[in-house]
Design an enzyme around this catalytic site. Structure first.
Site, PDB file in Angstrom:
ATOM      1  CG  ASN A   6      -1.778   1.175   1.383  1.00  0.00           C
ATOM      2  OD1 ASN A   6      -1.877   1.992   0.457  1.00  0.00           O
ATOM      3  ND2 ASN A   6      -2.427   1.307   2.539  1.00  0.00           N
ATOM      4  CE  LYS A   8      -0.316   3.187   4.731  1.00  0.00           C
ATOM      5  NZ  LYS A   8      -0.202   3.243   6.160  1.00  0.00           N
ATOM      6  CG  HIS A  87      -6.058   1.810   5.058  1.00  0.00           C
ATOM      7  ND1 HIS A  87      -5.632   2.788   5.926  1.00  0.00           N
ATOM      8  CD2 HIS A  87      -5.037   0.927   4.947  1.00  0.00           C
ATOM      9  CE1 HIS A  87      -4.395   2.498   6.324  1.00  0.00           C
ATOM     10  NE2 HIS A  87      -4.019   1.374   5.738  1.00  0.00           N
ATOM     11  CD  GLU A  89      -2.973   5.459   6.698  1.00  0.00           C
ATOM     12  OE1 GLU A  89      -2.936   5.468   5.453  1.00  0.00           O
ATOM     13  OE2 GLU A  89      -2.049   5.004   7.397  1.00  0.00           O
ATOM     14  CD  GLU A 156      -3.645  -2.621   7.162  1.00  0.00           C
ATOM     15  OE1 GLU A 156      -2.500  -2.810   6.755  1.00  0.00           O
ATOM     16  OE2 GLU A 156      -4.334  -1.642   6.847  1.00  0.00           O
ATOM     17  N   GLY A 162       2.186   2.161  10.798  1.00  0.00           N
ATOM     18  CA  GLY A 162       3.141   3.259  10.667  1.00  0.00           C
ATOM     19  C   GLY A 162       3.871   3.617  11.949  1.00  0.00           C
ATOM     20  CB  SER A 192       4.893  -1.933  12.108  1.00  0.00           C
ATOM     21  OG  SER A 192       4.514  -0.584  12.329  1.00  0.00           O
TER      22      SER A 192
HETATM   23  P1  PGA Z   1       2.634   0.265   7.682  1.00  0.00           P
HETATM   24  O1  PGA Z   1       1.188   0.490   7.001  1.00  0.00           O
HETATM   25  O2  PGA Z   1       3.223  -0.988   7.068  1.00  0.00           O
HETATM   26  O3  PGA Z   1       3.414   1.497   7.321  1.00  0.00           O
HETATM   27  O4  PGA Z   1       2.419   0.103   9.133  1.00  0.00           O
HETATM   28  C1  PGA Z   1       0.335  -0.605   6.762  1.00  0.00           C
HETATM   29  C2  PGA Z   1      -0.969  -0.133   6.172  1.00  0.00           C
HETATM   30  O5  PGA Z   1      -1.492   0.907   6.607  1.00  0.00           O
HETATM   31  O6  PGA Z   1      -1.521  -0.769   5.269  1.00  0.00           O
END
Ligand code: PGA
Length: 229
Positions: A6, A8, A87, A89, A156, A162, A192
């Site tokens: 992803n 983003k 997601h 976010e 997640e 993140g 992560s």
């Molecule tokens: P990350 O993000 O690997 O940076 O923790 C994962 C995601 O949001 O899909």
């Protein structure tokens, strides 16, 4: 084992095309499932070799008066048939409600898209114990047709996204086992995931794949993760 990246709000069209070439070069001759990447909308393109391409987001219409959005017409141009929905976010920062998320799910289900459906709890919920945790996670399936064949669940936990701190093997196993029992779907873990923990995460029996943000941005590093797992 499934590897999903992803991006983003990272990468451009040029760097995405380069990324695809690097992945194909690095994984040449290596036996693995295709890698699925979600670049930003401006970098959507057709997949190539071992790399498939999906959309991070799209509106639940073919086309129309939805300023700033893209719809089915724009996805078809690049033969995109995979989409990320739910997601955290988008739920937290862009304010997508469960009702809105479910409408998206329904629309893209009708179009036969492969849906990677994300769920995950904030730390405050996790701290309340198992019952509250599952109540929260199951509420993210409200109005979602879980009998749809072409969808995968990505667990997640928000506190692991993140932050550099992944959920533990026990955390992931607990949630995945509950999800498997309830929905019997392919399960991804995200939050992560990186080169240093991919092996132990990939070993978890319920983990069918990973959804990777930060650590997927560098194509060579991501290819290394695929090989390591
Ligand atoms: P990350 O993000 O690997 O940076 O923790 C994962 C995601 O949001 O899909």
């Amino acid at each position: 084992m499934r590897f999903v990246a992803n991006f983003k709000m990272n990468h451009t069209r040029a760097s995405t095309l380069e990324y695809i070439d690097i992945i194909n070069r690095e994984l040449e001759g290596f036996e693995c499932q295709n890698v699925l990447i979600f670049p930003p909308a401006t970098a959507l393109c057709e997949g190539k070799g071992k790399v498939e391409v999906g959309a991070q987001n799209a509106y639940f219409e073919e086309k129309g008066a939805y300023t700033g959005e893209i719809g089915l017409e724009q996805l078809r141009e690049f033969e995109i048939s995979k989409i990320l929905i739910g997601h955290s976010e988008r739920r937290e920062i862009l304010g997508e409600s469960q009702e809105f998320v479910a409408k998206k799910f329904e629309f893209f289900k009708e179009q036969g898209f492969e849906i990677i459906y994300c769920i995950g709890e904030p730390l405050s919920v996790r701290k309340q114990g198992k019952e509250a945790l599952f109540e929260y996670l199951f509420s993210q399936f409200t109005n979602i047709d879980t009998s749809y064949e072409n969808f995968t669940i990505a667990y997640e936990p928000i506190w692991a996204i993140g932050t550099g701190v992944s959920a533990t093997v026990e955390d992931i196993t607990l949630v995945h086992e509950g999800l498997k029992k309830e929905f019997n779907k392919e399960l991804l873990y995200g939050g992560s995931v990186k080169l240093s923990n991919i092996e132990e995460i990939a070993k978890i029996e319920t983990v069918d794949g990973v959804l990777v943000g930060s650590a997927s941005l560098d194509a060579k590093e991501f290819a290394k993760m695929v090989k390591k797992a």
